[in-house]
Scaffold this active site. Structure first.
Site, PDB file in Angstrom:
ATOM      1  N   TYR A  62      18.043 -53.162 -43.740  1.00  0.00           N
ATOM      2  CA  TYR A  62      17.017 -54.114 -44.167  1.00  0.00           C
ATOM      3  C   TYR A  62      17.481 -55.511 -43.764  1.00  0.00           C
ATOM      4  O   TYR A  62      18.438 -56.049 -44.331  1.00  0.00           O
ATOM      5  CB  TYR A  62      16.822 -54.093 -45.684  1.00  0.00           C
ATOM      6  N   PHE A 219       7.145 -47.295 -51.881  1.00  0.00           N
ATOM      7  CA  PHE A 219       5.836 -47.683 -51.338  1.00  0.00           C
ATOM      8  C   PHE A 219       4.697 -47.316 -52.274  1.00  0.00           C
ATOM      9  O   PHE A 219       3.584 -47.075 -51.833  1.00  0.00           O
ATOM     10  CB  PHE A 219       5.585 -47.036 -49.970  1.00  0.00           C
ATOM     11  N   LEU A 221       2.983 -49.011 -54.382  1.00  0.00           N
ATOM     12  CA  LEU A 221       1.875 -49.967 -54.453  1.00  0.00           C
ATOM     13  C   LEU A 221       1.221 -50.170 -53.093  1.00  0.00           C
ATOM     14  O   LEU A 221       0.001 -50.247 -52.977  1.00  0.00           O
ATOM     15  CB  LEU A 221       2.375 -51.307 -54.999  1.00  0.00           C
ATOM     16  N   PRO A 226      -4.872 -49.255 -52.425  1.00  0.00           N
ATOM     17  CA  PRO A 226      -6.137 -49.294 -51.680  1.00  0.00           C
ATOM     18  C   PRO A 226      -6.979 -48.036 -51.838  1.00  0.00           C
ATOM     19  O   PRO A 226      -8.187 -48.068 -51.625  1.00  0.00           O
ATOM     20  CB  PRO A 226      -5.677 -49.468 -50.225  1.00  0.00           C
TER      21      PRO A 226
END
Length: 290
Positions: A62, A219, A221, A226
């Site tokens: 990261y 992940f 959210l 959507p």
């Protein structure tokens, strides 16, 4: 917050509060480079710890190696109960910011050594081997290297990430699996193929529950909200919370083995996420959401 114990039958069990923090979003755009607001990134980490978070998810790829540096700068020397969970199995290509596999035994060893160096640790407490679909190295060979480093004392606990039920079964045949990290949320419960490769989902949850293995959903959210539909929105409005908060609460109520790690680069957003741990969902609420 409620608690969860990782590797409870081991000589070094790790008990953590059951809402962690994912550090990936602390980096610059595209999960690359320094954060736009470095002081706030450091403050997010400090605020998380001050509010009961004692499980942080990170990776040396990261940034590249940015989140580990921020964690060490903000939190070292670490609190005795803090668990830093890292990942290996991928790297970053500086030219195009892609995420190629980095899973040969010597590469995994290189990644572990870098994590230890940057995080200022003598042993990685918990490391997930991240499966990159299409990698040339067989899964069993990579996992064998992970267990070798565990026997050497460089790793306390070995977990897996982005795995199928078949891969989890194969890992369990090679050694103890402390935890699993896959994509999972209210509205995204199964494997997703969005053109950027296959991201494995919640198909492994029944196997985790069968073996008592903690499941760290990521992940939740980004991919879930959507597609969450009207039920999540209606119940969130009824309870006076956001859909994102209700999604986290749903994960906490779905299984006692789930350890959500919502990430953010904002202190205000972090506080919203943490508040989700106090949302009560009844059996009727969970049945309504489905």
């Amino acid at each position: 917050m409620s608690t969860l114990t990782i590797a409870p039958k081991s000589a070094q069990p790790l008990t953590v509060n059951r809402l962690g923090y994912g550090a990936m979003r602390l980096t610059g755009p595209g999960i690359w480079g320094e954060p736009a607001d470095r002081p706030q990134a450091l403050e997010v980490l400090k605020t998380a710890i001050a509010n009961g978070v004692n499980f942080i998810d990170t990776a040396d790829y990261y940034g590249d190696d940015i989140t580990n540096r921020l964690i060490a700068e903000a939190l070292y020397p670490y609190a005795k109960d803090l668990v830093i969970c890292t990942k290996v199995g991928a790297t970053r290509n500086p030219a195009d910011k892609s995420w190629p596999p980095f899973n040969r035994p010597e590469q995994l060893r290189q990644s572990i050594e870098r994590n230890l160096r940057t995080l200022k640790q003598e042993a990685v407490q918990l490391v997930h081997f991240r499966v990159m679909p299409g990698a040339a190295v067989p899964f069993e060979e990579s996992m064998g290297a992970m267990y070798d480093m565990q026997r050497e004392g460089k790793i306390q606990h070995v977990g897996v990430s982005n795995v199928t039920p078949e891969e989890l079964t194969a890992a369990l045949a090679l050694g103890d699996v402390a935890s699993v990290e896959n994509m999972y949320s209210y509205a995204q419960r199964t494997t997703l193929n969005d053109g950027h490769g296959e991201t494995r989902g919640g198909e492994v949850l029944p196997l985790c529950e069968q073996h008592g293995i903690p499941f760290v959903p990521f992940f939740s959210l980004v991919h879930g909200l959507p597609k969450a539909g009207n039920k999540l929105a209606e119940l969130a409005q009824q309870k006076g919370v956001t859909e994102a908060q209700l999604n986290i609460a749903w994960l906490l109520h779905k299984s006692p083995l789930l350890l959500p790690i919502p990430g953010t680069s904002s202190v205000a957003h972090l506080r919203e996420n943490l508040a989700a741990a106090s949302i009560e969902l009844s059996a009727e609420d969970m049945a309504y959401l489905g």
